[in-house]
Enzyme design. Structure first.
Site, PDB file in Angstrom:
ATOM      1  N   ASP A  37       0.830  -1.209   0.000  1.00  0.00           N
ATOM      2  CA  ASP A  37       0.000   0.000   0.000  1.00  0.00           C
ATOM      3  C   ASP A  37       0.865   1.260   0.000  1.00  0.00           C
ATOM      4  O   ASP A  37       0.518   2.259  -0.611  1.00  0.00           O
ATOM      5  CB  ASP A  37      -0.913   0.042   1.233  1.00  0.00           C
ATOM      6  CG  ASP A  37      -2.022  -0.985   1.127  1.00  0.00           C
ATOM      7  OD1 ASP A  37      -2.250  -1.492   0.013  1.00  0.00           O
ATOM      8  OD2 ASP A  37      -2.652  -1.284   2.162  1.00  0.00           O
ATOM      9  N   SER A  82     -16.224 -22.845 -29.771  1.00  0.00           N
ATOM     10  CA  SER A  82     -16.509 -23.540 -28.523  1.00  0.00           C
ATOM     11  C   SER A  82     -16.061 -24.983 -28.693  1.00  0.00           C
ATOM     12  O   SER A  82     -15.476 -25.328 -29.708  1.00  0.00           O
ATOM     13  CB  SER A  82     -17.973 -23.418 -28.154  1.00  0.00           C
ATOM     14  OG  SER A  82     -18.728 -24.083 -29.117  1.00  0.00           O
ATOM     15  N   LEU A  83     -16.302 -25.796 -27.710  1.00  0.00           N
ATOM     16  CA  LEU A  83     -15.755 -27.149 -27.744  1.00  0.00           C
ATOM     17  C   LEU A  83     -16.854 -28.188 -27.830  1.00  0.00           C
ATOM     18  O   LEU A  83     -17.945 -27.992 -27.317  1.00  0.00           O
ATOM     19  CB  LEU A  83     -14.965 -27.416 -26.464  1.00  0.00           C
ATOM     20  CG  LEU A  83     -13.655 -26.664 -26.289  1.00  0.00           C
ATOM     21  CD1 LEU A  83     -13.103 -26.911 -24.891  1.00  0.00           C
ATOM     22  CD2 LEU A  83     -12.649 -27.124 -27.333  1.00  0.00           C
ATOM     23  N   GLU A 113      -6.160 -29.746 -19.454  1.00  0.00           N
ATOM     24  CA  GLU A 113      -6.339 -28.535 -18.634  1.00  0.00           C
ATOM     25  C   GLU A 113      -7.669 -28.633 -17.910  1.00  0.00           C
ATOM     26  O   GLU A 113      -8.600 -29.259 -18.414  1.00  0.00           O
ATOM     27  CB  GLU A 113      -6.375 -27.276 -19.526  1.00  0.00           C
ATOM     28  CG  GLU A 113      -5.085 -26.953 -20.213  1.00  0.00           C
ATOM     29  CD  GLU A 113      -5.279 -25.838 -21.251  1.00  0.00           C
ATOM     30  OE1 GLU A 113      -6.050 -24.900 -21.003  1.00  0.00           O
ATOM     31  OE2 GLU A 113      -4.655 -25.947 -22.319  1.00  0.00           O
ATOM     32  N   ASP A 117     -15.094 -22.949 -15.028  1.00  0.00           N
ATOM     33  CA  ASP A 117     -16.477 -22.576 -15.300  1.00  0.00           C
ATOM     34  C   ASP A 117     -16.646 -21.066 -15.147  1.00  0.00           C
ATOM     35  O   ASP A 117     -16.980 -20.560 -14.088  1.00  0.00           O
ATOM     36  CB  ASP A 117     -17.395 -23.334 -14.338  1.00  0.00           C
ATOM     37  CG  ASP A 117     -18.758 -23.545 -14.940  1.00  0.00           C
ATOM     38  OD1 ASP A 117     -18.965 -23.138 -16.101  1.00  0.00           O
ATOM     39  OD2 ASP A 117     -19.616 -24.107 -14.252  1.00  0.00           O
ATOM     40  N   ARG A 136     -16.610 -13.162 -25.508  1.00  0.00           N
ATOM     41  CA  ARG A 136     -16.776 -14.070 -26.639  1.00  0.00           C
ATOM     42  C   ARG A 136     -17.925 -13.641 -27.549  1.00  0.00           C
ATOM     43  O   ARG A 136     -17.820 -13.720 -28.765  1.00  0.00           O
ATOM     44  CB  ARG A 136     -17.019 -15.489 -26.114  1.00  0.00           C
ATOM     45  CG  ARG A 136     -17.264 -16.494 -27.189  1.00  0.00           C
ATOM     46  CD  ARG A 136     -17.251 -17.906 -26.626  1.00  0.00           C
ATOM     47  NE  ARG A 136     -17.430 -18.854 -27.692  1.00  0.00           N
ATOM     48  CZ  ARG A 136     -18.606 -19.178 -28.215  1.00  0.00           C
ATOM     49  NH1 ARG A 136     -19.697 -18.639 -27.738  1.00  0.00           N
ATOM     50  NH2 ARG A 136     -18.685 -20.045 -29.197  1.00  0.00           N
ATOM     51  N   CYS A 410     -40.510 -16.250  17.674  1.00  0.00           N
ATOM     52  CA  CYS A 410     -39.197 -16.874  17.485  1.00  0.00           C
ATOM     53  C   CYS A 410     -39.252 -18.337  17.912  1.00  0.00           C
ATOM     54  O   CYS A 410     -39.711 -18.642  19.018  1.00  0.00           O
ATOM     55  CB  CYS A 410     -38.150 -16.116  18.294  1.00  0.00           C
ATOM     56  SG  CYS A 410     -36.574 -16.949  18.336  1.00  0.00           S
ATOM     57  N   CYS A 433     -32.512 -13.395  23.236  1.00  0.00           N
ATOM     58  CA  CYS A 433     -32.842 -14.706  22.668  1.00  0.00           C
ATOM     59  C   CYS A 433     -31.613 -15.619  22.727  1.00  0.00           C
ATOM     60  O   CYS A 433     -30.537 -15.250  22.259  1.00  0.00           O
ATOM     61  CB  CYS A 433     -33.288 -14.535  21.215  1.00  0.00           C
ATOM     62  SG  CYS A 433     -33.503 -16.088  20.337  1.00  0.00           S
TER      63      CYS A 433
END
Ligand code: IVH
Length: 668
Positions: A37, A82-83, A113, A117, A136, A410, A433
């Site tokens: 910093d 794409s694959l 590889e 995602d 893309r 509650c 509580c």
């Protein structure tokens, strides 16, 4: 001044680039955050003094500019393909056979590889500097999101000239890769969205893609995206004759390249790699949905060619999604630390990719409505990494399904439940509580808070149920005999616990502020508050306007802080904490003069309980120094799991190696 401003600016930029790379790409910093910093602040100051010297590739220019009106459309130099996907090994064998037949070779080496995602991205560099980042899109044309890409700290804005040599003249090249959001950043982004009343992101990929579409780069910067590079191209062609070498070249140039890549010389190597990662993906801090297999020899890429949408030299092997369907047996409200009631689904236990799941959070009433889920319904679950399982959708509604309603009382203490105006959350308003107290105690003692080791659920339940503690301050009044009498406690563990509690009194002001559990005040905000006020008493007296002066504090946080200190119960507990001897003032940062003063430490591998940052800070606080590489001058190498080459180096130089526990002893 000894140095001319342009020289100093250039030098600082080089230093900062180097340390950004160590930190964000290699995960192996050499200097502390504070030191980093300091360099950045110095550069910012110089650039303010000399605005004419600011360049777009300066490290100060990662986040800046005005929000965009829209993203310009840009044509890709070469189509982003794409694959083809496959889920079974027979199809993978077919792929390998086709590749061998078409290329006329007996065996073809592949690069394996991880299939990350996220969303793919094309980066163009001109003269070594990042010129453009394009999504893309439809493969032929994408959107230019350069300002957003620049906020990704692992993306180099400028490549060292010497490192460009491998690329001929290096004037212009393209890097393609995947922008992802880690699971940690995903959780943080969703927590923030919930606090801001915005719908949660469904998964890290949507979160990454949604973030990239943000017009304001400042928001993108907060979300902390990351990018792994997987293609290096010059003139629209692979830069090197082997893909494997391209990946190494990318890493050499300073890009983040996934370390889990593998060169597979035989098909069996590839199978082993695929199998290995099916189990290991569980441990990753980001999601992968399979393995990408690419022919290593890039000269074959042109020979093999492409179909209309995917190459014949690569394929994706997809892992089965970790999903399962099961029945919702019940939905109940769970009470959290701030009294918030969170709906949780109790499920018919089901195996989701190797883990038995019997509960899933439904987050809030809006989510229940969105899913339309009722008790008795059959739902589809998904699990990612080590985060809580998610309900994706209802797959079969039960004819007699019962709708869930938030209870008016509650479920733990019977106190009133209110829906705060303008918020999705329902809250138990009884500050006494027991459920809230239990959660508060667990938060207070947590590792990132007061760090009281040995303080778990079983102990908290007993302490609260037996009324031994009524607020967090009562922890400091516990006696050895009463603790030792509890279940699963003995003399020894009672004594250890008391020592831990005593030790926690040394925790710095920022930790104290975080630990007391003010709504919306996380670790980072707590640090800003401590830096600003230097005193808990001053913080307690601050008005909303004064609080809004603090970095990253807006009206919502300010209001929550004022409300917190407005409650008599909280003020009483704080008085007790102060009397117990907790740090209510910010200690002046001074280096301790002790045995460790000036001693050099090197960290390697993952420590069992402390992050690299935490350990570094503790060593520095004790007067020691943490540096990046082992040399004859190193005094200690602290070794964790999966240590790197530093351990071997230490051994060869005869430097003392210690584990986390020994390091802690030294630091005491
Ligand atoms: S190669 C023509 N490598 O998967 C080659 N893609 O289904 C296409 N992806 O659009 C890209 N990890 O977004 C490649 N290591 C990796 C990848 C990867 C994730 C994504 C990428 C691509 C999609 C294809």
């Amino acid at each position: 001044m000894a140095q001319s401003a342009p020289r100093e600016i250039e030098k600082l930029r080089e230093q900062i680039r180097y340390h950004e790379h160590r930190y964000y790409v290699l995960n192996d910093p050499e200097i502390s955050d504070t030191e980093f910093d300091r360099l950045m602040k110095r550069l910012e100051a110089l650039e303010r003094e000399h605005p004419g010297l600011v360049t777009p590739d300066s490290p100060t220019q990662r986040v800046g500019g005005q929000p965009a009106e829209e993203f310009p459309k840009v044509r890709h130099s070469v189509q982003m393909l794409s694959l083809d996907n496959t889920y079974n090994l027979d199809e993978l064998r077919d792929f390998d056979r086709r590749v061998r037949e078409l290329s006329g070779r007996d065996a073809v080496p592949y690069v394996g590889e991880l299939k990350l995602d996220g969303l793919s991205m094309a980066l163009t560099y001109e003269g070594g500097a990042l010129a453009r980042g394009v999504t893309r899109g439809d493969g032929a044309t994408g959107e230019e999101v350069t300002a957003n890409v620049k906020t990704i700290r692992s993306v180099p804005l400028k490549i060292n000239q010497k490192k460009l040599k491998a690329l001929g003249d290096g004037k212009r090249f393209e890097v393609r890769g995947e922008v992802i959001m880690t699971l940690k950043s995903f959780e943080a982004a969703n927590a923030q969205r919930e606090a801001a009343e915005e719908p949660r992101f469904a998964n890290p990929r949507n979160a990454a893609a949604g973030t990239m579409r943000q017009l304001d780069p400042r928001i993108v910067a907060e979300r902390k995206l990351d990018m792994f590079a997987y293609f290096l191209m010059v003139d629209g062609r692979p830069a090197l004759a082997e893909h494997w070498k391209s990946l190494d070249a990318l890493a050499e140039m300073g890009f983040k390249v996934n370390p889990h890549r593998r060169l597979c010389r035989t098909f069996d190597d590839l199978l082993a790699y695929i199998q290995e990662w099916e189990a290991k993906r569980e441990k990753l801090d980001y999601e992968i949905d399979g393995i990408v297999i690419k022919v290593n020899d890039t000269r074959l890429w042109e020979e093999l060619g492409t179909t209309h949408k995917s190459p014949r030299w690569a394929i994706a092997f997809k892992y089965p999604a970790r999903q399962a369907t099961t029945v919702v047996k019940d939905i109940r409200a769970q009470v959290g630390r701030t009294g918030t009631l969170t709906p949780v689904a109790d499920l018919e236990p089901v195996d989701v990719g190797g883990v038995t799941v019997s509960h899933a959070t439904l987050h809030n009433m809006d989510e229940i409505e969105r899913l339309g889920v009722k008790i008795g319904d059959t739902v589809l679950l998904q699990r990612a990494g080590e985060v809580i399982p998610q309900v994706l959708k209802v797959v079969k509604s039960a004819p007699d399904g019962r709708a869930f309603h938030m209870p008016r009382k509650c479920p733990v203490c019977g106190g009133e439940v209110h829906r705060v105006e303008g918020e999705v959350a329902y809250r138990c308003v009884n500050a006494a509580c027991p459920a809230q107290l239990k959660e508060s105690l667990l938060h207070f003692a947590g590792r990132r808070a007061m760090n009281i080791d040995g303080f778990g659920d079983a102990l908290v339940d007993q302490l609260v149920d037996k009324k031994m503690v009524q607020d967090v301050a009562d922890l400091y009044r516990l006696k050895q005999e009463e603790l030792a009498a509890l279940e699963r406690m003995g003399e020894k563990s009672a004594q250890n616990l008391l020592e831990e509690i005593e030790g926690s009194k040394k925790a710095e002001l920022a930790r104290v502020i975080f630990s007391i559990g003010i709504r919306f005040v996380g670790e980072r905000t707590a640090q800003f508050l401590a830096d600003h006020f230097s005193s808990l008493d001053k913080l307690a007296k601050a008005t909303e306007e004064e609080l809004c002066q603090v970095q990253e504090v807006g009206p919502k946080i300010a209001q929550s802080i004022v409300e917190y200190f407005g409650e008599k119960r909280n003020r009483d507990a704080l008085d007790k904490l102060k009397k117990a001897g907790l740090q209510f003032e910010q200690k002046k940062v001074q280096k301790a003069e002790g045995e460790l003063t000036g001693k050099q430490f090197v960290l390697t591998g993952t420590l069992p309980n402390y992050s690299r940052e935490e350990m570094t800070k503790m060593i520095e606080d004790a007067g020691g120094r943490v540096i990046g590489s082992v040399s004859k001058k190193t005094d200690y190498v602290v070794v964790g799991a999966d240590p790197g080459s530093k351990l071997e180096k230490a051994k060869s130089l005869g430097i003392k190696t210690i584990g986390e526990a020994e390091a802690l002893k030294l630091l005491k």
